[in-house]
Design a protein around this motif. Structure first.
Motif, short mmCIF file in Angstrom:
data_model
loop_
_atom_site.label_atom_id
_atom_site.label_comp_id
_atom_site.label_asym_id
_atom_site.label_seq_id
_atom_site.Cartn_x
_atom_site.Cartn_y
_atom_site.Cartn_z
N ASP A 12 0.85 -1.19 0.00
CA ASP A 12 0.00 0.00 0.00
C ASP A 12 0.89 1.24 0.00
OD1 ASP A 12 -1.70 2.16 0.60
OD2 ASP A 12 -2.99 0.92 1.87
N ALA A 13 1.14 1.78 -1.18
CA ALA A 13 2.09 2.89 -1.35
C ALA A 13 1.70 4.12 -0.54
CB ALA A 13 2.22 3.24 -2.83
N TYR A 14 0.44 4.51 -0.60
CA TYR A 14 0.03 5.73 0.09
C TYR A 14 0.10 5.58 1.61
CZ TYR A 14 -2.33 10.07 1.10
OH TYR A 14 -2.61 11.33 1.57
N ALA A 15 -0.31 4.44 2.12
CA ALA A 15 -0.28 4.23 3.57
C ALA A 15 1.15 4.27 4.10
CB ALA A 15 -0.93 2.89 3.94
N LEU A 16 2.07 3.62 3.40
CA LEU A 16 3.46 3.61 3.85
C LEU A 16 4.09 4.99 3.69
CD1 LEU A 16 5.49 1.74 5.14
CD2 LEU A 16 6.28 1.11 2.85
N VAL A 28 3.69 14.10 1.87
CA VAL A 28 3.47 13.28 0.68
C VAL A 28 3.11 14.25 -0.45
CG1 VAL A 28 2.01 11.48 -0.35
CG2 VAL A 28 2.68 11.33 2.05
N HIS A 29 3.58 13.99 -1.65
CA HIS A 29 3.33 14.87 -2.79
C HIS A 29 1.83 15.19 -2.90
CE1 HIS A 29 3.16 16.30 -6.95
NE2 HIS A 29 4.45 16.56 -6.81
N GLU A 30 1.52 16.42 -3.20
CA GLU A 30 0.12 16.89 -3.23
C GLU A 30 -0.77 16.16 -4.23
OE1 GLU A 30 0.75 20.69 -6.22
OE2 GLU A 30 0.82 21.02 -4.07
N GLU A 31 -0.20 15.54 -5.26
CA GLU A 31 -1.00 14.82 -6.26
C GLU A 31 -1.28 13.37 -5.86
OE1 GLU A 31 0.79 15.21 -10.12
OE2 GLU A 31 0.83 17.40 -9.99
N CYS A 32 -0.65 12.87 -4.82
CA CYS A 32 -0.82 11.49 -4.39
C CYS A 32 -2.10 11.34 -3.57
CB CYS A 32 0.38 11.04 -3.56
SG CYS A 32 1.94 11.09 -4.46
N ARG A 33 -2.80 10.23 -3.79
CA ARG A 33 -4.06 9.95 -3.12
C ARG A 33 -4.10 8.50 -2.65
NH1 ARG A 33 -4.01 14.59 -3.22
NH2 ARG A 33 -5.26 16.06 -4.40
N PRO A 34 -4.89 8.19 -1.62
CA PRO A 34 -5.05 6.79 -1.20
C PRO A 34 -5.51 5.93 -2.39
CG PRO A 34 -6.03 8.25 0.42
CD PRO A 34 -5.67 9.10 -0.77
N GLY A 35 -4.91 4.76 -2.50
CA GLY A 35 -5.25 3.86 -3.59
C GLY A 35 -4.39 4.03 -4.84
#
Length: 68
Positions: A12-16, A28-35
């Motif tokens: 899980d990239a976003y969680a880590l 975390v970069h502003e364009e990144c989202r859960p999932g």
């Protein structure tokens, strides 16, 4: 997004990335989202990539550093 210096494969990239964002004090970069399949902590140069097998750590080198 910018190229990272360290790549970490995980489930899980976003969680880590969110966890390490708090540890490193970098967002975390502003364009990144859960999932999302990738999450970047740009200020620290760390890219998390979701892969089924997960758990691999790799240092990415720039093209200028690569030896042909």
């Amino acid at each position: 997004m910018a190229v990272a210096g360290v790549r970490i494969d995980c489930h899980d990239a976003y969680a880590l990335a969110s966890f390490w964002s708090q540890v490193l004090g970098q967002p975390v970069h502003e364009e990144c989202r859960p999932g999302d399949p990738e999450a970047l902590i740009e200020g620290a140069g760390v890219l998390f990539i979701a892969v089924p097998e997960g758990n691999e750590f790799r240092v990415e080198r720039s093209a200028a550093e690569r030896v042909v």
